[in-house]
Scaffold this motif. Structure first.
Motif, PDB file in Angstrom:
ATOM      1  N   LEU A   1      38.771 109.941 110.615  1.00 23.13           N
ATOM      2  CA  LEU A   1      39.887 109.898 109.668  1.00 23.13           C
ATOM      3  C   LEU A   1      39.555 110.533 108.330  1.00 23.13           C
ATOM      4  O   LEU A   1      40.444 110.707 107.499  1.00 23.13           O
ATOM      5  N   ARG A   2      38.292 110.835 108.093  1.00 28.31           N
ATOM      6  CA  ARG A   2      37.888 111.307 106.779  1.00 28.31           C
ATOM      7  C   ARG A   2      38.619 112.591 106.421  1.00 28.31           C
ATOM      8  O   ARG A   2      38.572 113.579 107.135  1.00 28.31           O
ATOM      9  N   GLY A   3      39.332 112.560 105.297  1.00 28.46           N
ATOM     10  CA  GLY A   3      40.032 113.740 104.825  1.00 28.46           C
ATOM     11  C   GLY A   3      39.173 114.506 103.845  1.00 28.46           C
ATOM     12  O   GLY A   3      38.763 113.987 102.828  1.00 28.46           O
ATOM     13  N   ARG A   4      38.863 115.782 104.169  1.00 28.10           N
ATOM     14  CA  ARG A   4      38.045 116.593 103.288  1.00 28.10           C
ATOM     15  C   ARG A   4      38.166 118.047 103.706  1.00 28.10           C
ATOM     16  O   ARG A   4      38.767 118.340 104.725  1.00 28.10           O
ATOM     17  N   LYS A   5      37.586 118.909 102.919  1.00 28.82           N
ATOM     18  CA  LYS A   5      37.592 120.320 103.280  1.00 28.82           C
ATOM     19  C   LYS A   5      36.716 120.535 104.517  1.00 28.82           C
ATOM     20  O   LYS A   5      35.766 119.808 104.755  1.00 28.82           O
ATOM     21  N   MET A   6      37.076 121.554 105.277  1.00 35.18           N
ATOM     22  CA  MET A   6      36.327 121.842 106.485  1.00 35.18           C
ATOM     23  C   MET A   6      34.864 122.135 106.141  1.00 35.18           C
ATOM     24  O   MET A   6      34.574 122.868 105.210  1.00 35.18           O
ATOM     25  N   HIS A   7      33.964 121.520 106.897  1.00 33.34           N
ATOM     26  CA  HIS A   7      32.525 121.695 106.662  1.00 33.34           C
ATOM     27  C   HIS A   7      31.883 122.050 107.993  1.00 33.34           C
ATOM     28  O   HIS A   7      31.769 121.216 108.893  1.00 33.34           O
ATOM     29  N   ARG A   8      31.488 123.313 108.133  1.00 28.96           N
ATOM     30  CA  ARG A   8      30.926 123.768 109.402  1.00 28.96           C
ATOM     31  C   ARG A   8      29.419 123.563 109.439  1.00 28.96           C
ATOM     32  O   ARG A   8      28.720 123.841 108.468  1.00 28.96           O
ATOM     33  N   VAL A   9      28.953 123.082 110.586  1.00 28.47           N
ATOM     34  CA  VAL A   9      27.527 122.902 110.831  1.00 28.47           C
ATOM     35  C   VAL A   9      27.258 123.288 112.279  1.00 28.47           C
ATOM     36  O   VAL A   9      28.168 123.376 113.101  1.00 28.47           O
ATOM     37  N   ARG A  10      25.991 123.530 112.573  1.00 32.59           N
ATOM     38  CA  ARG A  10      25.606 123.737 113.977  1.00 32.59           C
ATOM     39  C   ARG A  10      25.526 122.375 114.642  1.00 32.59           C
ATOM     40  O   ARG A  10      24.791 121.496 114.185  1.00 32.59           O
ATOM     41  N   VAL A  11      26.257 122.195 115.710  1.00 32.89           N
ATOM     42  CA  VAL A  11      26.308 120.895 116.378  1.00 32.89           C
ATOM     43  C   VAL A  11      26.292 121.116 117.887  1.00 32.89           C
ATOM     44  O   VAL A  11      26.925 122.047 118.394  1.00 32.89           O
ATOM     45  N   PRO A  12      25.533 120.293 118.649  1.00 31.91           N
ATOM     46  CA  PRO A  12      25.523 120.429 120.110  1.00 31.91           C
ATOM     47  C   PRO A  12      26.886 120.090 120.697  1.00 31.91           C
ATOM     48  O   PRO A  12      27.549 119.149 120.257  1.00 31.91           O
ATOM     49  N   VAL A  13      27.296 120.844 121.705  1.00 30.29           N
ATOM     50  CA  VAL A  13      28.592 120.601 122.341  1.00 30.29           C
ATOM     51  C   VAL A  13      28.639 119.209 122.961  1.00 30.29           C
ATOM     52  O   VAL A  13      29.659 118.510 122.882  1.00 30.29           O
ATOM     53  N   ASP A  14      27.515 118.776 123.587  1.00 31.20           N
ATOM     54  CA  ASP A  14      27.545 117.455 124.238  1.00 31.20           C
ATOM     55  C   ASP A  14      27.747 116.330 123.223  1.00 31.20           C
ATOM     56  O   ASP A  14      28.343 115.300 123.535  1.00 31.20           O
TER      57      ASP A  14
END
Length: 404
Positions: free
Chosen positions: A236-249
């Motif tokens: 639910l956290r509302g914030r600007k988009m923050h991209r990170v490297r994350v595993p698909v699983d």
């Protein structure tokens, strides 16, 4: 009259006419440069400023910068670079190297977008450098003011984030009863263990060794409830988009944790088919979880509303070169004929409790991540949705195997 003088006069006239043409040509070139709205600078083969137009001079004056003082910079290419503050930043140094490459003909062109704010206002500039054509070596550097475009993009991004937040709230409303059930189970278990702990602590049934085990189980259940609330808070956290490297699983697990009870309450079986090894993606994990939650919840609701005998949702994960594909299949009634594209329009919803935002926002999120989201036009059964996202590394796709 001396014959030699007679020959010299026409030559002098031609030279004079040639000089006049050069002066006219020079004035014409300067007038053309000054009439252009973009900032323009011309550099010679030594990367020195040899000409600038009116827009360039006006911006320099607004910055409080005298271009004549920058001609002897080392590297001199910095004289053609714009940056905020007193000292060149990393972007300015990268820009200088790019312009130098153009002058040396190592590149045919170089371009970069970057901020260049002044004390009066914010600026975003698009810099382009091209080699001079003809015998003279050097480069033409242009700066185009793209501030309005960048501000419009930022405003559109904020509006999309706000709509995404509304869509997440709507999704939680759909999931509310299931989440309450999921929270009640560990809390009820913790209450039961607390009663047992009281009996083991004193009285005829006192047993210190079993008491330690019961306390550990209480702690496990409390942590389980806390984990559920943390997942919900992150979602639910509302914030600007923050991209990170994350595993698909990891993204899959969190999305399934949110919808598992929702599917169980409606007696719909979830099946995940994916390879053992999955790549990473460069993404905002909460937003990608939101897309998966929306697709799975829509499938579960379609099956439950139609009262289908077969009640299954199958999530397939297919790694490809450069991207990964998620396929969500259900055994529901399927999509209305010819509506596989229209369902992504905003405020288009076949569910009475929906706001018509879920699929529209999901597609916007997918495209913002460089991916795609679409529905199969004529599946043999139910509805089928495809989501693709670019991966952080390219490995050969593995053999799918059931994980759930």
């Amino acid at each position: 009259m001396n014959p030699s003088d007679a020959k010299t006069a026409p030559q002098l006239n031609r030279q004079s006419e040639g000089l006049d043409r050069l002066v006219v040509s020079s004035h014409l070139h300067r007038s053309v440069l000054d009439a252009l709205p973009a900032q323009i600078a011309v550099l010679d083969q030594e990367a020195r400023l040899i000409a600038v137009n009116r827009a360039w001079r006006a911006f320099s004056a607004e910055q409080g910068r005298d271009d004549r003082a920058w001609k002897d910079l080392d590297p001199r290419t910095l004289a053609a670079c714009r940056w905020s503050g007193e000292h060149p930043d990393a972007t300015a140094l990268t820009t200088a190297r790019g312009i130098e490459d153009v002058i040396q003909r190592r590149r045919l062109c170089f371009s970069v977008e970057h901020p260049c704010h002044t004390t009066q206002r914010q600026y975003w500039l698009l810099m382009r450098a091209f080699p001079l054509q003809g015998e003279q070596e050097g480069a033409v550097v242009t700066y185009l003011d793209i501030t309005e475009r960048r501000l419009a993009e930022e405003e559109a991004r904020r509006a999309r984030d706000a709509l995404a937040q509304v869509a997440r709230l709507n999704a939680v409303g759909v999931l509310a009863s299931s989440l309450i059930h999921e929270l009640l189970q560990p809390l009820s278990s913790a209450g039961f263990y607390c009663s047992a702990a009281g009996q083991l602590a004193e009285g005829p049934a006192a047993n210190p060794e079993r008491l330690v085990e019961v306390i550990r189980r209480i702690d496990d259940q409390v942590h389980r409830a806390g984990d559920i609330m943390e997942r919900l808070r992150a979602f639910l956290r509302g914030r600007k988009m923050h991209r990170v490297r994350v595993p698909v699983d990891q993204v899959l697990k969190r999305a399934l944790d949110l919808v598992r009870w929702f599917a169980t309450d409606r007696q719909v079986r979830l099946e995940l088919v994916a390879p053992e090894q999955l790549p990473e993606i460069e993404s905002d994990p909460v937003q990608i979880e939101q897309v998966l939650v929306n697709l799975i919840c829509n499938a579960v609701q379609a099956i439950d509303t139609a009262g289908c005998a077969r009640r299954e949702v199958r999530i397939e994960v297919v790694p490809c070169r450069g991207e990964i594909e998620f396929v969500v299949r259900d055994t529901g009634p399927g999509l209305p004929p010819g509506r596989h594209a229209a369902i992504f329009d905003i405020f288009e919803s076949s569910n009475d409790s929906g706001l018509g935002l879920g699929l529209a926002i999901s597609r916007a999120i997918a495209e913002d991540h460089g991916g795609r989201l679409w529905a199969e036009p004529t599946p043999s059964e139910g509805a089928v949705f495809h989501l693709t996202l670019p991966t952080a590394w390219d490995d050969e796709p593995g053999d799918p195997s059931p994980l759930l």
